[in-house]
Write an enzyme that holds these catalytic residues in place. Sequence first.
Site, PDB file in Angstrom:
ATOM      1  N   LYS A  12       1.119  14.303 -12.961  1.00 33.11           N
ATOM      2  CA  LYS A  12       2.549  14.634 -13.096  1.00 33.11           C
ATOM      3  C   LYS A  12       2.699  16.066 -13.608  1.00 33.11           C
ATOM      4  O   LYS A  12       3.516  16.828 -13.103  1.00 33.11           O
ATOM      5  CB  LYS A  12       3.225  13.706 -14.124  1.00 33.11           C
ATOM      6  CG  LYS A  12       3.434  12.279 -13.688  1.00 33.11           C
ATOM      7  CD  LYS A  12       4.182  11.556 -14.815  1.00 33.11           C
ATOM      8  CE  LYS A  12       4.426  10.104 -14.553  1.00 33.11           C
ATOM      9  NZ  LYS A  12       5.087   9.439 -15.694  1.00 33.11           N
ATOM     10  N   ASP A  67       9.559   9.109 -16.018  1.00 32.42           N
ATOM     11  CA  ASP A  67       9.117   7.736 -15.819  1.00 32.42           C
ATOM     12  C   ASP A  67       9.322   7.425 -14.344  1.00 32.42           C
ATOM     13  O   ASP A  67      10.362   7.735 -13.769  1.00 32.42           O
ATOM     14  CB  ASP A  67       9.859   6.741 -16.710  1.00 32.42           C
ATOM     15  CG  ASP A  67       9.004   5.505 -16.953  1.00 32.42           C
ATOM     16  OD1 ASP A  67       7.978   5.623 -17.644  1.00 32.42           O
ATOM     17  OD2 ASP A  67       9.327   4.420 -16.406  1.00 32.42           O
ATOM     18  N   TYR A 148      -0.486   5.202  -6.458  1.00 30.22           N
ATOM     19  CA  TYR A 148      -0.363   4.504  -5.174  1.00 30.22           C
ATOM     20  C   TYR A 148      -0.317   5.456  -3.978  1.00 30.22           C
ATOM     21  O   TYR A 148      -0.045   5.021  -2.857  1.00 30.22           O
ATOM     22  CB  TYR A 148       0.906   3.627  -5.200  1.00 30.22           C
ATOM     23  CG  TYR A 148       0.903   2.589  -6.298  1.00 30.22           C
ATOM     24  CD1 TYR A 148       0.356   1.318  -6.091  1.00 30.22           C
ATOM     25  CD2 TYR A 148       1.437   2.874  -7.556  1.00 30.22           C
ATOM     26  CE1 TYR A 148       0.338   0.369  -7.096  1.00 30.22           C
ATOM     27  CE2 TYR A 148       1.432   1.927  -8.577  1.00 30.22           C
ATOM     28  CZ  TYR A 148       0.880   0.687  -8.340  1.00 30.22           C
ATOM     29  OH  TYR A 148       0.867  -0.260  -9.341  1.00 30.22           O
ATOM     30  N   ARG A 175       9.526  12.749  -7.272  1.00 30.81           N
ATOM     31  CA  ARG A 175       9.494  13.645  -8.434  1.00 30.81           C
ATOM     32  C   ARG A 175      10.112  14.998  -8.062  1.00 30.81           C
ATOM     33  O   ARG A 175      10.911  15.548  -8.819  1.00 30.81           O
ATOM     34  CB  ARG A 175       8.021  13.799  -8.875  1.00 30.81           C
ATOM     35  CG  ARG A 175       7.819  14.684 -10.097  1.00 30.81           C
ATOM     36  CD  ARG A 175       6.471  14.423 -10.735  1.00 30.81           C
ATOM     37  NE  ARG A 175       6.323  13.033 -11.155  1.00 30.81           N
ATOM     38  CZ  ARG A 175       5.597  12.123 -10.498  1.00 30.81           C
ATOM     39  NH1 ARG A 175       4.897  12.460  -9.434  1.00 30.81           N
ATOM     40  NH2 ARG A 175       5.559  10.869 -10.904  1.00 30.81           N
TER      41      ARG A 175
HETATM   42  P1  ITT Z   1       3.353   9.003 -18.890  1.00 34.33           P
HETATM   43  O1  ITT Z   1       4.085   7.771 -19.350  1.00 34.33           O
HETATM   44  O2  ITT Z   1       2.483   9.629 -19.947  1.00 34.33           O
HETATM   45  O3  ITT Z   1       4.271  10.007 -18.256  1.00 34.33           O
HETATM   46  P2  ITT Z   1       2.196   7.219 -16.889  1.00 34.33           P
HETATM   47  O4  ITT Z   1       1.129   7.382 -15.850  1.00 34.33           O
HETATM   48  O5  ITT Z   1       2.071   6.086 -17.850  1.00 34.33           O
HETATM   49  O6  ITT Z   1       2.328   8.611 -17.697  1.00 34.33           O
HETATM   50  P3  ITT Z   1       4.587   5.971 -15.893  1.00 34.33           P
HETATM   51  O7  ITT Z   1       4.709   5.084 -17.060  1.00 34.33           O
HETATM   52  O8  ITT Z   1       5.811   6.670 -15.367  1.00 34.33           O
HETATM   53  O9  ITT Z   1       3.554   7.155 -16.143  1.00 34.33           O
HETATM   54  O10 ITT Z   1       3.903   5.140 -14.737  1.00 34.33           O
HETATM   55  C1  ITT Z   1       4.093   5.523 -13.455  1.00 34.33           C
HETATM   56  C2  ITT Z   1       3.072   4.872 -12.548  1.00 34.33           C
HETATM   57  O11 ITT Z   1       3.690   4.785 -11.248  1.00 34.33           O
HETATM   58  C3  ITT Z   1       1.853   5.755 -12.370  1.00 34.33           C
HETATM   59  O12 ITT Z   1       0.835   5.437 -13.284  1.00 34.33           O
HETATM   60  C4  ITT Z   1       1.470   5.458 -10.925  1.00 34.33           C
HETATM   61  O13 ITT Z   1       0.748   4.263 -10.849  1.00 34.33           O
HETATM   62  C5  ITT Z   1       2.824   5.247 -10.258  1.00 34.33           C
HETATM   63  N1  ITT Z   1       3.343   6.523  -9.741  1.00 34.33           N
HETATM   64  C6  ITT Z   1       4.361   7.274 -10.249  1.00 34.33           C
HETATM   65  N2  ITT Z   1       4.533   8.404  -9.552  1.00 34.33           N
HETATM   66  C7  ITT Z   1       3.589   8.374  -8.583  1.00 34.33           C
HETATM   67  C8  ITT Z   1       3.244   9.259  -7.547  1.00 34.33           C
HETATM   68  O14 ITT Z   1       3.845  10.433  -7.384  1.00 34.33           O
HETATM   69  N3  ITT Z   1       2.243   8.900  -6.733  1.00 34.33           N
HETATM   70  C9  ITT Z   1       1.604   7.739  -6.890  1.00 34.33           C
HETATM   71  N4  ITT Z   1       1.849   6.850  -7.842  1.00 34.33           N
HETATM   72  C10 ITT Z   1       2.848   7.171  -8.694  1.00 34.33           C
END
Ligand code: ITT
Length: 190
Positions: A12, A67, A148, A175
């Site tokens: 991210k 998120d 994913y 995003r």
């Molecule tokens: P932070 O909370 O520290 O930001 P995190 O990985 O835990 O990091 P999230 O709680 O937002 O982030 O979880 C989002 C999940 O959704 C992430 O771990 C991926 O599995 C999926 N995801 C989100 N954006 C994605 C993307 O651009 N491509 C692929 N999978 C994505």
Amino acid sequence: MRICLATRNTHKIEEIKHQLSMIEWTSLDVIECEDELPETYTTIAENSAQKALFIWNNYQENCLSDDSGLEVEALNGKPGVDSAHYSGERDAEKNIDLLLKNLAPFENKKARFVTVLTLVIDGKIHQFEGEIKGTIIKERKGKNGFGYDPIFVPENHSTTFAEMTLEQKNVLSHRSNALKKLQDFLDKNE
Ligand code: ITT
């Protein structure tokens, strides 16, 4: 104005910094935040706000949280808010395996990625949502990106996010759509 990126997800961070390179970013390490950011709500928007407000309330830093999640139509929007640990573990491979298994019986492979960004400036909260619609394919393709990405093909395209470069993903993604709204907001409020 410096803004702390309130995430530990390095993918991210890379995508956000690539798109909004003119912002003076700082990080959780720089502000010496070692806490795990809380995500205890049942919606993406609430968890996004919770992470950013945690930083503002404890560190008084302007910040941006992200998120996100994958919502699969045939699975009633799951994994959604549970995307990071759908299989019970924070493990992208296991999460994908479970998703493919659960989706296998269904013809409908439609899904969408969604992101809610929360910007906190001087204690005021602003949220920006972005989405990208697409389909889930039966087998992984590509090595780039994260989560994913290897099984998600965005609408009107023939390759997965994981087969795209960061630049290509950043033109289309949930995003990047939310980041464009954030950019418009910052431009108007300069
Ligand atoms: P932070 O909370 O520290 O930001 P995190 O990985 O835990 O990091 P999230 O709680 O937002 O982030 O979880 C989002 C999940 O959704 C992430 O771990 C991926 O599995 C999926 N995801 C989100 N954006 C994605 C993307 O651009 N491509 C692929 N999978 C994505």
